[in-house]
Design an enzyme around this catalytic site. Structure first.
Site, PDB file in Angstrom:
ATOM      1  N   CYS A 146       0.821  -1.216   0.000  1.00  0.00           N
ATOM      2  CA  CYS A 146       0.000   0.000   0.000  1.00  0.00           C
ATOM      3  C   CYS A 146       0.857   1.270   0.000  1.00  0.00           C
ATOM      4  O   CYS A 146       0.631   2.176  -0.802  1.00  0.00           O
ATOM      5  CB  CYS A 146      -0.996   0.004   1.160  1.00  0.00           C
ATOM      6  SG  CYS A 146      -0.263  -0.165   2.795  1.00  0.00           S
TER       7      CYS A 146
ATOM      8  N   HIS B  26      -6.186   5.230  10.506  1.00  0.00           N
ATOM      9  CA  HIS B  26      -6.637   5.785   9.220  1.00  0.00           C
ATOM     10  C   HIS B  26      -5.517   6.426   8.420  1.00  0.00           C
ATOM     11  O   HIS B  26      -5.245   7.612   8.608  1.00  0.00           O
ATOM     12  CB  HIS B  26      -7.695   6.875   9.440  1.00  0.00           C
ATOM     13  CG  HIS B  26      -8.901   6.450  10.180  1.00  0.00           C
ATOM     14  ND1 HIS B  26      -9.641   5.358   9.843  1.00  0.00           N
ATOM     15  CD2 HIS B  26      -9.517   6.985  11.257  1.00  0.00           C
ATOM     16  CE1 HIS B  26     -10.665   5.231  10.672  1.00  0.00           C
ATOM     17  NE2 HIS B  26     -10.603   6.194  11.545  1.00  0.00           N
TER      18      HIS B  26
END
Lengths: 340, 340, 340, 340
Positions: free
Chosen positions: C142, C218
């Site tokens: 990611c 997050h």
């Protein structure tokens, strides 16, 4: 002078060693550990105030490379002691017990071991008498130790029928990376073991509880809903708490806004490691509902079991055979209650 | 004996008082504050090792009710001092300056005040000479103080052309409830003030940086990408860092896994409040890329500015007029470098 | 219609399935998993929009008890597919590869697998051509996926010589309890694998980096210090970023204060799961220092690799043999760039 | 068709608008807000599914610059509505009430306003009848709304004498930076307002409670110790909870390990914003002690009050004059209970 050794120089072991070293009627023979952890490196940087023994041989060469003096093996330490405080990782204590047994030494295990490892499940205030003269004690865990302080003093003063507790638990200690929780509250299957343990120590009380893990490192908070045998008012409860040497009654309105206030305060006091032996109890958390009384306590998880463990030495070694004399001597040498 | 007072007995003020009390060539006249905070209550519980003066009259009756001895007003304290360390909240220092000026006293302000409050923006290692004999100094903030230690030592050894820093900032101190961040990383408009401040202290270096707030309480981590005037290798950088008394070089592989390891280690060392004066520098974070060198440092935000502030007393009061003699005396009395 | 299966219906697998289902030139054959996790229970509650296959037999009776319809075994699913997206736990993909090979199917592995599992280490924008017609691709992780988007677009426009990155990494996803960090910043041995991976994909660039774990869920934030082959100004960089469909340029001053702002914004947009495919790039983080340019990006870790994985299907299955046509088709079906 | 407007398009206002838009017997006239927040920007990016009205004129030019269509002023919106849902910041609602009164409109205020702002303090399940035909309702806060669901259903089935609650409260919502807590548990003066509010709604029950703030963003957890008029067993309690449409009974052993599991599950369900209208109730948290029953519930703070607010519209506007018919209609349109 009772000779004491500490096996396992981690979070609890370091504090047990410090606590024993303060007892004028005990001698700390040394501490035993496995590898050159940060705690051992700090011991070295402090100039080795305690003798260090090796529990296993695996990392001996590392100690040599780092010039950390080693006084012998753990088994050699055990032979020099009257009693050993076992603060090793859960499960290791049961294995170490064989060595303690071999040399007919007494030992006190911490809360992580199974109850079956010991002759008695011990709490200095609640069942001191049961520990007298016993070879193997197991101490209550940090939450249970602090909780019982508060429940026991109400129970002795007024009689308690049942308690329902909510444990808001810190998940890690400062410096931990191997465990943690991030932005989540985790719940355990009820009832919590602390409620069950309380009933083991105080079998005349009915207890249950729910435990919630929270992502913080300083101090558990427990709320207690207690139903007395007769109604206990806020004033009655407060009087009991104020009389207890190991309960520090504070007010939110004085600045004790939560668990980290105790940590900050202990640091500001100059307490080593910012530790506190007392549990905190918020006066402005005490409320009544019907016949129940409800209040909140703060458990300094790293240091709260130290006084009761020292009590355990006194009981097991029959240094004091009276409960209140035993805990009073521990309190005197640890400086507990001086602040009153 | 230089007479020193401390205005503001909060996180920084308490540590300044402790630091000055350790200097054998200084006398701590006392500390001044406003209200009976937890820090003041702890001072009382410790038996008032420092004299306490009142900055305002608003809460005098509270001090009386709590039996906290008060030695006079802040203005009276100022008159007894040669120099005042102002650790009040941002903005108050500028107001206090009028009192210091009135009595022709020297003062050192902390990083929260505007630069214009002082004659010189000061760092013990980087620009000691500029502070010599000055009346008003302002210290660099915690991050800038620690950052400059690392950049200054590379710069003096090899010459630095530019740096780009990423500050991973803790948002609150242990015990804080009035500020905090929950499950978020917050970013500030770039460039960060620390990069700008570095250029003020070291105007020959080009600096920029990005600051990210993170929800933790123990220690900022700064990554530094530094471009030397000539290529600086990992070995060259490491040699400089190892020679610096206020930089503690550690390894992740030894157990220093992050910022809270330093806090744990300082607690285990028995340092008061678990404080550490040195910045940490991870040896296994040092990497090269092209002509740049990159590394990470740890800033113990509560205590890192104490040594440089004490340096400031030495410079302002002309106790030592040579940079290295000044910082060495501070280090000696604070016990910095003993661990080497 | 290319037939696609997804192995592993966890955080990434669910999103891959949703992403493939949106592609009008692909057919989602189904998803395969092991046990009735929360994700599978949610699939059931939604009415089984995707066919479910079982990877192992161990929990088949649990699926039956819960009345969760099962369409067959994972091996049966594989046979029906042209290509499988493997989003199983690290290490399992290498084992599954045997099944994909047995039936001569193509597959794309996620970042957790070793590079050796695949014929090419793939990124849709940076090396689409290398994936064309290949049997086995492995996607970048990611952080690397998002980072390369930003570096690749600068590199194509102006040429990049080297980058030094600081990754401020979230440690857990919302809903994770098996991993986490509490009140600590943890640092990894440098250089970070993301810098090394970038060099594997873009071998003409010199890269290094430091990674810091932070206790949030997050979005990672990465700061990039990039040195161009010639000087890149803020305006030049901004122009490139604004032209990239998978980079969302925002301003702190508009309310994008940190990583959780992107999560909130995506929730407010009504995006399923509050996901965002674009990386965020803060315009007010872009700063210059000497010949370097520095900026910060936000990586939505749960969803950022979905577009590049879909690109991988297009390349491996030769649906588009031109890089820009391939990524444009992915963007069209995922709704990326509509907001411009 | 009852015409509804929403004042304040923040965390609650957005969800109220979405909830009203789903009611087939209501028409959402629009939403009103002050400035182009992220929520408004997201509304724009979604193509303005709702009409937007301006509460103040201060930022009108900003809306114009951003090409965000504005349908008029808040006062104009009010005139078009039968009832307004006021989800503005605490205190603003009281001021807005003047406008609602001026045009003889009904309104429902959220928990932040003082009780005196409304004719009745309302909860859909507990006191629907009291809201029928009233002009001004104030809804219970998020914790109280969820808590009363659980206590009310036990009370209606078996009779409740008293409750003692511990609220483990999240301190911020995802995306919040203006409030937060870092590594601390903060305690409020007892009794908590939620216990007091429960007694206002259900005056025949005696209630008290302690509230502890924790540094997380997903869902409050409340433990409830309830004493029935007669003994309530675990089976009796479970039966009541399973019958309640707005209570989702789950098991830890199924993977609902804590508050963030509900958030993850709602995201995986595809619920907009990852929201859930039901409270969670852990079956494996229900325990008995003496005559008391104890259990834990999860409160999704952002969305839990939406159903009861829609109930409020039904009551105030006399759409249904029967409690169970009113809440059933709300549940039908919100899709609550479909999962059973």
């Amino acid at each position: 002078m009772i000779k004491v050794g500490v096996c396992g120089y981690g979070t609890i072991g370091q504090r047990l060693a410090d606590g024993v070293a303060l007892q004028k009627d005990m001698e700390l023979i040394g501490v035993a550990d496995v590898a050159p952890t940060l705690a051992i490196r700090a011991l070295k940087e402090k100039g080795m105030p305690y003798n260090l023994f090796l529990s296993v041989e695996d990392y001996r060469s590392d100690f040599e490379k780092l010039n950390i003096p080693v006084s012998g093996t753990m088994e050699e330490m055990v032979q020099k002691c009257d009693i050993i405080l076992d603060a090793t990782n859960a499960g290791v204590g049961a294995k170490n017990k064989e060595i303690y047994s071999k040399y007919e030494k007494k030992a006190i295990f911490q809360g992580g071991e199974k109850n079956s490892v010991a002759d008695v499940f011990f709490h200095g205030y609640a069942n001191y008498e049961k520990g007298i003269g016993k070879q193997f004690l197991k101490l209550t865990s940090c939450n249970t130790t602090g909780l019982i302080r508060a429940v026991d003093c109400l129970d002795r003063d007024y009689g308690i029928d049942r308690v329902a507790i909510t444990i808001v638990r810190r998940v890690a200690d400062p410096g931990d990376y191997h465990r943690g929780l991030t932005n989540a509250l985790q719940i355990d299957k009820a009832p919590s073991h602390q409620a069950v343990d309380l009933m083991t120590i105080m079998p005349h009380i009915n207890a249950t509880g729910i435990l919630i893990h929270t992502p913080v490192t300083h101090g558990h908070i427990i709320t207690v809903v207690a139903t007395g045998k007769k109604k206990i008012t806020k004033d009655m409860a407060l009087k009991s708490f104020l009389n207890h040497d190991r309960i520090r009654v504070v007010k939110i309105s004085d600045g004790f806004l939560g668990n980290s206030s105790f940590f900050k305060y202990a640091r500001d006091l100059g307490n080593p490691r910012g530790d506190m032996y007392e549990i905190g109890l918020w006066e402005d958390s005490i409320v009544e509902t019907g016949d129940d009384i409800m209040f909140a306590i703060n458990i300094p998880q790293e240091s709260v079991t130290i006084p009761e463990t020292v009590d355990g030495i006194r009981a097991a070694c029959e240094m004091q055979t009276n409960r209140l004399e035993g805990v009073a001597k521990t309190n005197e040498y640890l400086g507990i209650g001086k602040w009153k």
